[in-house]
Design an enzyme around this catalytic site. Structure first.
Site, mmCIF file in Angstrom:
data_model
loop_
_atom_site.group_PDB
_atom_site.id
_atom_site.type_symbol
_atom_site.label_atom_id
_atom_site.label_comp_id
_atom_site.label_asym_id
_atom_site.label_seq_id
_atom_site.Cartn_x
_atom_site.Cartn_y
_atom_site.Cartn_z
ATOM 1 N N ASP A 1 84.846 10.986 22.434
ATOM 2 C CA ASP A 1 85.593 12.259 21.865
ATOM 3 C C ASP A 1 86.483 11.631 20.832
ATOM 4 O O ASP A 1 87.422 11.341 21.386
ATOM 5 C CB ASP A 1 86.297 13.176 22.957
ATOM 6 C CG ASP A 1 85.241 14.198 23.342
ATOM 7 O OD1 ASP A 1 83.893 14.268 22.825
ATOM 8 O OD2 ASP A 1 85.465 15.181 23.958
ATOM 9 N N ASP B 1 86.281 16.248 18.799
ATOM 10 C CA ASP B 1 87.129 17.038 19.664
ATOM 11 C C ASP B 1 88.461 16.985 19.002
ATOM 12 O O ASP B 1 89.423 16.641 19.709
ATOM 13 C CB ASP B 1 87.198 16.494 21.092
ATOM 14 C CG ASP B 1 87.513 17.607 22.177
ATOM 15 O OD1 ASP B 1 88.062 18.531 21.347
ATOM 16 O OD2 ASP B 1 87.399 17.560 23.337
ATOM 17 N N HIS C 1 80.331 24.389 24.708
ATOM 18 C CA HIS C 1 80.863 24.903 25.832
ATOM 19 C C HIS C 1 79.772 26.350 25.869
ATOM 20 O O HIS C 1 79.773 27.001 24.967
ATOM 21 C CB HIS C 1 82.128 25.285 26.378
ATOM 22 C CG HIS C 1 83.018 24.363 26.180
ATOM 23 N ND1 HIS C 1 83.745 23.891 24.906
ATOM 24 C CD2 HIS C 1 83.699 23.678 27.442
ATOM 25 C CE1 HIS C 1 84.555 22.853 25.613
ATOM 26 N NE2 HIS C 1 84.563 22.779 26.743
ATOM 27 N N ASP D 1 81.651 29.044 24.222
ATOM 28 C CA ASP D 1 81.886 28.980 22.900
ATOM 29 C C ASP D 1 80.897 29.801 21.941
ATOM 30 O O ASP D 1 81.351 30.271 20.801
ATOM 31 C CB ASP D 1 81.754 27.645 22.439
ATOM 32 C CG ASP D 1 82.799 26.517 23.088
ATOM 33 O OD1 ASP D 1 83.644 27.011 23.593
ATOM 34 O OD2 ASP D 1 82.225 25.120 23.061
ATOM 35 N N ASP E 1 94.729 16.711 19.923
ATOM 36 C CA ASP E 1 93.577 16.696 19.412
ATOM 37 C C ASP E 1 93.487 16.858 17.900
ATOM 38 O O ASP E 1 92.974 17.557 17.193
ATOM 39 C CB ASP E 1 92.701 18.047 19.723
ATOM 40 C CG ASP E 1 92.177 17.811 21.332
ATOM 41 O OD1 ASP E 1 92.292 16.644 21.748
ATOM 42 O OD2 ASP E 1 92.192 19.064 21.934
HETATM 43 C C1 XLS Z 1 89.903 19.149 26.974
HETATM 44 C C2 XLS Z 1 88.677 18.502 26.763
HETATM 45 C C3 XLS Z 1 87.435 19.240 26.604
HETATM 46 C C4 XLS Z 1 86.270 18.755 27.012
HETATM 47 C C5 XLS Z 1 85.132 19.730 27.262
HETATM 48 O O1 XLS Z 1 90.966 18.525 26.970
HETATM 49 O O2 XLS Z 1 88.760 17.464 25.703
HETATM 50 O O3 XLS Z 1 87.205 19.761 25.341
HETATM 51 O O4 XLS Z 1 85.907 17.610 25.860
HETATM 52 O O5 XLS Z 1 85.154 20.531 27.756
HETATM 53 CA CA CA Z 2 91.679 16.490 24.189
HETATM 54 CA CA CA Z 3 87.111 16.157 25.091
#
Ligand code: XLS
Ligand code: CA
Ligand code: CA
Length: 442
Positions: free
Chosen positions: A296, A339, A101, A104, A309
């Site tokens: 992801d 991710d 992002h 980041d 995550d």
């Molecule tokens: C949040 C999302 C985010 C996106 C990118 O839950 O996974 O990280 O992948 O903005």
């Molecule tokens: Ca997530």
């Molecule tokens: Ca994501």
């Protein structure tokens, strides 16, 4: 250049019997699986935010992670060190891609102009590091959820000034993604959704979101960005009801606003399960609707109802995901972006390596199993047989556009004395078969 992870060397493939935790047991980048090498099929990417920016805070506790760059006071110097460390990490892990992002990588300034200057400066450094480490950008995106201005959403904020600010931010993020040769650009809904309909004009918010995405499509075209635009579904968190709930919602939204030619989906495993779907379902649904763009790669915890995550470790899940990816003919220009974050209790640098190692190995193993499944065609063959009546007389009749209910009623009347014979779905047998493919793959 300073070394940020001096205690850890290059992670090598040592094979499944290796007892070295800091080695790959299955991910052997050059090994051919099916039509190409593992690295080409899997296109692994590191997520800058989880691995280099976030620090293990949760709603109940402070940061638990302090990396060497976190100790640098000046925000720009910290951003520079973080970038150097990130690429050292990618080099040591053999990761070919990264995702980020805007916020980041570089700190915000007082004004948009200052913020963009900071970003440009760090992006110049990243450009050099990409070259040096031979790493590519899988996707870029804008953080439209963290700053307090986005409290009520960005493109779906009730405040038009916020919509304008978000547009300016995405404009810049698209330009930066293009500059770095990004293969994709992601739109995750952030705070695009609502908490209560008592204060929400749902129709206007959806129209605004569509308007915003249409302008993004136009800007991408204007600057010559040829990467894939991706929408990332998620059903909830941070809002109660996110507009991009799941792939099916995204598909309906794109069709309603005539945007379906411009976007594909970035499917996150943990978001699929939060939506009450299997990861496998979301991938298959996307593939069938020509929406499978990128992934992801992570996993949730089925006993926790939030977005944990975690690094993917469930080989059953990675096998089925790889199976869908193979059926899709691969993911390129998308990839598998981790991710995923280490648990806040796993605060040592080596945990970051171990998390990616197990994630990469789990997908590499899944790919090997999926390739065998696909080559042998056992599941496809079963499904083909299961639907064979659609290739028979009545099935052909159903496909014929001249057939209507009367024709079918006539067919049934003629057959009145013959009971319809059904066949078993054999789910248990097929799961056993899947297990045997998993347990016999080396
Ligand atoms: C949040 C999302 C985010 C996106 C990118 O839950 O996974 O990280 O992948 O903005
Ligand atoms: Ca997530
Ligand atoms: Ca994501």
């Amino acid at each position: 250049m300073k070394e940020y992870f001096p205690e850890i060397g290059k992670i090598e493939y040592e094979g499944r019997r290796s007892e070295e935790p800091l080695s790959f047991k299955h991910y052997n980048p050059e090994e051919t699986v099916g039509s190409s090498s593992m690295s080409d099929q899997l296109r692994f990417s590191v997520a800058y935010w989880h691995s280099f920016t976030a620090r293990g805070a949760d709603p109940f506790g402070a940061k638990t992670i302090t990396r060497p760059w976190d100790e640098i006071d000046d925000p720009m110097n910290r951003a520079r060190a973080r970038a150097e460390a990130a690429f050292e990490f990618m080099g040591k892990m053999g990761l070919d891609y990264f995702c980020f992002h805007d916020r980041d990588v570089a700190p915000p300034g007082e004004t948009l102009a200052e913020t963009n200057e900071n970003l440009d400066e760090i992006v110049s450094l990243i450009e050099k590091l990409m070259e040096e480490y031979d790493v590519e950008l899988l996707w870029g995106t804008a953080n439209l959820f963290e700053h307090p201005r986005y409290t009520h959403g960005a493109a779906t904020s009730p405040n038009a000034e916020v919509f304008a600010y978000a547009s300016a931010q995405v404009k810049k993020a698209l330009e930066v993604t293009k500059r770095l040769g990004g293969s994709n650009y992601v739109f995750w809904g952030g705070r695009e959704g609502y908490k209560t309909l008592l204060n929400t004009d749902l129709g206007l918010e959806q129209d605004n979101l569509a308007r915003f995405l249409a302008m993004a499509v136009d800007h991408a075209k204007k600057i010559g960005f040829e990467g894939q635009l991706l929408i990332e579904p998620k059903p909830m968190e941070p809002t109660k009801h996110q507009y991009d709930f799941d792939v099916e919602h995204v598909a309906a939204f794109l069709r309603k606003y005539d945007l379906e030619d411009h976007f594909k989906a970035n499917i996150e495993a943990n978001h699929a399960t939060l939506a009450g779907h299997d990861f496998h379902h979301e991938l298959a649904y996307a593939r069938e609707n020509d929406l499978l763009g990128s992934v992801d790669a992570n996993q949730g915890d089925l006993l926790l109802g939030w977005d944990t995550d975690q690094f993917p470790t469930d080989v059953y899940g990675t096998t089925l995901a790889a199976y869908e990816i193979l059926k899709n003919g691969g993911l390129a220009p998308g990839g598998l972006n981790f991710d995923a974050k280490v648990r806040r209790e796993s605060f040592e640098a080596q945990d970051l390596f171990l998390g990616h190692i197990v994630g990469m190995d789990s997908f590499a193993f899944g790919l090997k199993v999926a390739q065998r499944l696909k080559e042998d065609g056992v599941l496809e063959e079963f499904a083909r047989e299961r639907y064979s009546s659609f290739r028979g007389e009545i099935g052909e009749k159903i496909k014929d556009p001249d057939t209507d209910f009367e024709v079918l009623e006539e067919h049934v009347r003629e057959k009145v004395s013959e009971p319809i014979e059904l066949e078993s779905g054999r789910q248990e047998k097929l799961k056993g078969l899947l297990n045997s493919y998993i347990t016999t793959t080396g």
